[in-house]
Design a protein around this motif. Structure first.
Motif, mmCIF file in Angstrom:
data_model
loop_
_atom_site.group_PDB
_atom_site.id
_atom_site.type_symbol
_atom_site.label_atom_id
_atom_site.label_comp_id
_atom_site.label_asym_id
_atom_site.label_seq_id
_atom_site.Cartn_x
_atom_site.Cartn_y
_atom_site.Cartn_z
ATOM 1 N N GLU A 183 0.815 -1.207 0.000
ATOM 2 C CA GLU A 183 0.000 0.000 0.000
ATOM 3 C C GLU A 183 0.852 1.261 0.000
ATOM 4 O OE1 GLU A 183 -3.456 1.309 2.887
ATOM 5 O OE2 GLU A 183 -3.736 -0.744 2.181
ATOM 6 N N GLN A 184 2.022 1.191 0.602
ATOM 7 C CA GLN A 184 2.869 2.375 0.721
ATOM 8 C C GLN A 184 4.071 2.376 -0.221
ATOM 9 O OE1 GLN A 184 2.221 0.412 3.590
ATOM 10 N NE2 GLN A 184 0.436 1.646 4.166
ATOM 11 N N HIS A 185 4.273 1.298 -0.951
ATOM 12 C CA HIS A 185 5.551 1.167 -1.663
ATOM 13 C C HIS A 185 5.343 0.643 -3.082
ATOM 14 C CE1 HIS A 185 9.810 0.672 -2.209
ATOM 15 N NE2 HIS A 185 9.719 -0.635 -2.352
ATOM 16 N N GLU A 186 5.984 1.328 -4.030
ATOM 17 C CA GLU A 186 6.020 0.835 -5.401
ATOM 18 C C GLU A 186 7.447 0.483 -5.764
ATOM 19 O OE1 GLU A 186 4.633 3.826 -8.106
ATOM 20 O OE2 GLU A 186 6.624 4.725 -8.289
ATOM 21 N N SER A 187 7.578 -0.376 -6.774
ATOM 22 C CA SER A 187 8.903 -0.853 -7.146
ATOM 23 C C SER A 187 8.918 -1.131 -8.645
ATOM 24 C CB SER A 187 9.232 -2.118 -6.352
ATOM 25 O OG SER A 187 10.579 -2.501 -6.559
ATOM 26 N N ALA A 188 10.102 -1.354 -9.174
ATOM 27 C CA ALA A 188 10.246 -1.596 -10.605
ATOM 28 C C ALA A 188 9.847 -3.017 -10.972
ATOM 29 C CB ALA A 188 11.689 -1.334 -11.036
ATOM 30 N N SER A 189 9.384 -3.176 -12.198
ATOM 31 C CA SER A 189 9.114 -4.497 -12.755
ATOM 32 C C SER A 189 9.395 -4.436 -14.253
ATOM 33 C CB SER A 189 7.665 -4.917 -12.471
ATOM 34 O OG SER A 189 7.474 -6.293 -12.793
ATOM 35 N N ILE A 190 9.259 -5.561 -14.930
ATOM 36 C CA ILE A 190 9.566 -5.640 -16.360
ATOM 37 C C ILE A 190 8.388 -6.284 -17.085
ATOM 38 C CG2 ILE A 190 11.071 -6.688 -18.105
ATOM 39 C CD1 ILE A 190 13.349 -6.586 -16.067
ATOM 40 N N LEU A 191 7.826 -5.572 -18.055
ATOM 41 C CA LEU A 191 6.788 -6.168 -18.888
ATOM 42 C C LEU A 191 7.437 -7.136 -19.873
ATOM 43 C CD1 LEU A 191 4.331 -3.249 -19.734
ATOM 44 C CD2 LEU A 191 4.223 -4.919 -17.885
ATOM 45 N N ALA A 192 6.813 -8.294 -20.050
ATOM 46 C CA ALA A 192 7.411 -9.333 -20.896
ATOM 47 C C ALA A 192 7.402 -8.956 -22.365
ATOM 48 C CB ALA A 192 6.684 -10.660 -20.689
ATOM 49 N N GLY A 193 6.393 -8.227 -22.809
ATOM 50 C CA GLY A 193 6.365 -7.891 -24.228
ATOM 51 C C GLY A 193 5.170 -7.046 -24.590
ATOM 52 N N PHE A 194 5.298 -6.314 -25.693
ATOM 53 C CA PHE A 194 4.202 -5.525 -26.245
ATOM 54 C C PHE A 194 3.737 -6.182 -27.540
ATOM 55 C CE2 PHE A 194 6.423 -2.435 -23.624
ATOM 56 C CZ PHE A 194 5.367 -1.758 -23.008
ATOM 57 N N HIS A 195 2.395 -6.302 -27.647
ATOM 58 C CA HIS A 195 1.493 -5.415 -26.931
ATOM 59 C C HIS A 195 0.743 -6.040 -25.741
ATOM 60 C CE1 HIS A 195 1.940 -3.734 -31.061
ATOM 61 N NE2 HIS A 195 1.915 -2.567 -30.440
ATOM 62 N N TRP A 196 0.727 -7.325 -25.587
ATOM 63 C CA TRP A 196 -0.286 -7.896 -24.702
ATOM 64 C C TRP A 196 0.218 -8.526 -23.410
ATOM 65 C CZ3 TRP A 196 -0.156 -9.177 -29.997
ATOM 66 C CH2 TRP A 196 0.654 -10.272 -30.323
ATOM 67 N N PHE A 197 1.512 -8.647 -23.194
ATOM 68 C CA PHE A 197 2.002 -9.312 -21.989
ATOM 69 C C PHE A 197 2.124 -8.342 -20.810
ATOM 70 C CE2 PHE A 197 4.144 -12.600 -24.828
ATOM 71 C CZ PHE A 197 3.257 -13.606 -24.469
ATOM 72 N N ALA A 198 1.897 -8.867 -19.614
ATOM 73 C CA ALA A 198 2.207 -8.133 -18.386
ATOM 74 C C ALA A 198 3.579 -8.593 -17.894
ATOM 75 C CB ALA A 198 1.116 -8.364 -17.342
ATOM 76 N N ASP A 199 3.857 -8.461 -16.581
ATOM 77 C CA ASP A 199 5.154 -8.867 -16.058
ATOM 78 C C ASP A 199 5.110 -10.340 -15.634
ATOM 79 O OD1 ASP A 199 3.351 -7.636 -14.320
ATOM 80 O OD2 ASP A 199 4.867 -6.656 -13.105
ATOM 81 N N TRP A 200 5.952 -11.137 -16.293
ATOM 82 C CA TRP A 200 6.062 -12.578 -16.075
ATOM 83 C C TRP A 200 7.392 -12.872 -15.388
ATOM 84 C CZ3 TRP A 200 3.137 -16.709 -18.835
ATOM 85 C CH2 TRP A 200 1.950 -16.220 -19.410
ATOM 86 N N GLY A 201 7.379 -13.789 -14.408
ATOM 87 C CA GLY A 201 8.582 -14.083 -13.647
ATOM 88 C C GLY A 201 9.721 -14.606 -14.495
ATOM 89 N N ARG A 202 9.452 -15.620 -15.261
ATOM 90 C CA ARG A 202 10.499 -16.240 -16.095
ATOM 91 C C ARG A 202 11.109 -15.213 -17.034
ATOM 92 N NH1 ARG A 202 7.147 -19.396 -18.737
ATOM 93 N NH2 ARG A 202 7.506 -21.207 -17.409
#
Length: 669
Positions: A306-325
């Motif tokens: 709730e108090q903290h945001e952090s970086a992540s990586i989107l897997a690909g454009f246009h349709w992927f969100a952030d995937w662990g692998r």
């Protein structure tokens, strides 16, 4: 490095057929921001996907994305003649035919289209705000004409970016000062707010019916939609002069924030941001600078508490969100090789806080729901990325305070057992899944058909597991722990060679099922047993793997997912979802796999000058693709197995870009 395309020579005849301009309709551009929002279309400005739009906004960053401002119809009138600059595709034609006036396209801090009319040049520039769901579409007029009449008709699609909109949608427009808001009657979903300070708005809602999306047709998806025009902006513009359309997206029941954006200030902020990235990376030549900027397109911010945001990586454009692998395969190239250590640490922390029962999420949910835990390798790639972070940054405090305890949790659960029957077998190797699960990166399944049933003991999972055990041993601070993990790694390594080495093929088998059935398919997964930091293969075996992979799988665009000599081999990736999924890992080339091959090839050749020169030549076709094909200044997800290796899948894939960067970095190592 600006990427430029000369356009005018392609369009010398007013009635040129669609087939003549197909190449440019297949060439796309992308701008993205840290919210997960983006702006994207083709170099002709003609949308060819449901995912295209001038403002595709993330309402729950970096996911829950909505197409809001789809495109703009522009008309310039002077000297008794009108010129329409836009291009929309319908079932049998392009209308209008703005390509007749388009001279060139280029990208730098935004994207730019140069139109030449009699006595007048129009430069259209698109800029996406890095921190807000705001796009600016700027028109600059230069020439001998004294004044022009300009009309801008914004075309709106207020819908989830996976869907399409039809004229049955109930939309409304309202005015608040000089801001005009298009909203759905339903309070859910997205709204788009429009302002053009140089022009007056005239309400006149209208529908444009059945715009076609050729890329969706190729993918077997719904390929048309209706777009809505809430009205038009119109006014006279003195030449030289400019007009800027500002669009901001919010949730449907929200009011917009301040919309007083200055184009020059936005451009300066983007320029300074990119300069900072270039300085962090140390990039000097134009190709490396372009890759640094391409890497940035995938970096987003995610609210992890709730108090903290952090970086992540989107897997690909246009349709992927952030995937662990995908995240942890891409991270070394995108963030470590570019000197962005703070964000690399944040990405690791983003996933570490949601590790559960030793499992890193396979992916975060597209709509903000709970993470999905259905991957055997995401956790192991996390360990490798954390170790690479330690080696690159030297940040022992973060590693030992936070990352290594997470690594220890993963190895403990993997040894003793966790979800999906993931556990260490009696031989010390990882056994995972069953006939109903798809836990490795080769996870295609459609209509109940599993195309690559790799449950049991897949080769790369156990190469990653042995690598993880060695990392635990090397980073242990207590002698007893170090000895324990060294012994575990040695035992697993001996079992690995005994189980997977195929004397006849002089390489590694791909998978051993729980009943002992061996899948001896020649696949690229074996290459990780050479390229990872710790390998249990002797030098002769490593050379054998590299030689076999080079002979059967290496292409100019990456590695095939299966040898062409295999009866299951599929050379073409395309068609509807079933056709695509059935070819996805059965011969389709994956660009990201070039990284593991380049590293393995250099290692077995002792990083000699000759090996570096040969590896550099191997990367040249991917760099040409990066500059000229699919999505300008990015790398596609996949390619056909055979020449000319037509690109497919996502047009901008994080691990494809990351591994290209890392491969070039290895050449200088």
């Amino acid at each position: 490095m600006p990427v430029e395309m000369e356009i005018e020579e392609q369009f010398t005849h007013q009635q040129i057929s669609i087939n003549k301009i197909a190449e440019h309709l297949d060439t796309e551009w992308l701008l993205s921001n840290y919210r997960g929002s983006y702006s994207s279309s083709t170099v002709l400005g003609c949308n060819t996907r449901r995912y295209h739009g001038l403002l595709v906004a993330s309402l729950h960053p970096p996911v829950e994305r909505y197409v809001t401002l789809s495109t703009v119809l522009e008309k310039v009138t002077f000297g008794g003649e009108s010129y329409e600059l836009a291009n929309f595709e319908f079932s049998d034609r392009l209308h209008p035919q703005g390509y007749r006036f388009l001279k060139s396209f280029w990208s730098d801090n935004g994207v730019h289209f140069l139109y030449e009319l009699p006595g007048l040049t129009v430069e259209k520039s698109i800029y996406l705000s890095p921190e807000e769901d705001v796009v600016l579409v700027d028109y600059e007029f230069i020439g001998t004409v004294g004044e022009v009449e300009l009309e801008l008709v914004p075309l709106v699609s207020l819908r989830d970016f996976h869907g399409t909109q039809y004229s049955s949608a109930s939309l409304t427009v309202e005015q608040n000062g000089d801001v005009f808001s298009a909203r759905p009657i339903d309070p859910h979903g997205a709204a788009v707010h429009l302002r053009c300070p140089e022009m007056d708005f005239q309400q006149g809602p209208d529908w444009w019916y059945a715009m076609c999306y050729r890329q969706e047709r190729r993918r077997g998806q719904n390929d048309y939609e209706d777009v809505w025009a809430p009205g038009k902006f119109a006014n006279g513009i003195s030449v030289p002069g400019r007009a800027t359309l500002i669009a901001q997206a919010t949730r449907a029941n929200e009011r917009p924030g301040p919309m007083h954006f200055d184009v020059d200030q936005v451009v300066q902020a983007l320029r300074e941001h990119n300069q900072r990235l270039i300085e962090l990376s140390g990039a000097q030549n134009p190709d490396d600078i372009a890759l640094v900027k391409a890497a940035d397109q995938f970096i987003v911010r995610r609210q992890i508490t709730e108090q903290h945001e952090s970086a992540s990586i989107l897997a690909g454009f246009h349709w992927f969100a952030d995937w662990g692998r995908d995240t942890f395969i891409a991270l070394p190239g995108l963030l470590l090789c570019t000197g962005r250590y703070d964000e690399a640490r944040e990405v690791l922390e983003t996933f570490a806080v949601v590790v559960d029962q030793g499992m890193v999420p396979n992916r975060f949910d597209d709509y903000g729901g709970p993470p999905h835990y259905n991957s055997v390798d995401a956790s192991l790639w996390f360990i490798n990325a954390a170790y690479q972070y330690l080696r690159a940054s030297g940040d022992e405090k973060s590693f030992y305070d936070f990352l290594r305890p997470t690594i220890a949790q993963i190895t403990t659960f993997y040894e003793k057992g966790t979800r999906d029957n993931i556990h260490a077998d009696i031989d010390g190797l990882i056994n995972a899944g069953d006939v109903n699960t798809q836990l490795t990166w080769m996870d295609a399944k459609c209509n109940g058909d599993v195309f690559t049933p790799r449950y049991g003991k897949p080769v790369e999972i156990n190469a990653l597991w042995i690598n993880a055990l060695h990392i635990m041993a090397e980073t242990a601070q207590e002698p007893d722990e170090k000895i324990e993990y060294q012994q575990m790694a040695e035992r697993a390594g001996e079992s690995f060679v005994r189980l997977f080495w195929n004397e006849q093929n002089n390489c590694l088998d791909d998978c051993v099922l729980p009943d002992g059935t061996i899948d001896a398919a020649i696949r690229p997964n074996q290459c990780f047993a050479v390229s990872l930091p710790f390998s249990c293969l002797n030098r002769t075996q490593q050379l054998g793997v590299v030689d076999v992979v080079r002979e059967h799988l290496l292409t100019p665009m990456g590695l095939r997912s299966l040898s062409p000599q295999d009866s299951r081999y599929r050379s073409h990736y395309g068609g509807d979802q079933y056709q695509r999924d059935s070819a996805y890992h059965q011969g389709t080339v994956w660009g990201w796999l070039i990284g593991t091959f380049i590293e393995a090839y250099l290692k077995v050749n002792d990083f000699s000058d000759d090996a570096r020169q040969q590896a550099a030549k191997m990367l040249e076709p991917l760099m040409t693709h990066f500059k000229t094909q699919a999505c300008i200044a990015s790398v596609s997800e996949v390619f056909d197995g055979e020449f000319p290796h037509h690109p497919g899948g996502c047009v901008a894939q994080a691990w494809s870009v990351g591994e290209l960067i890392r491969s070039r970095h290895l050449l200088r190592k």
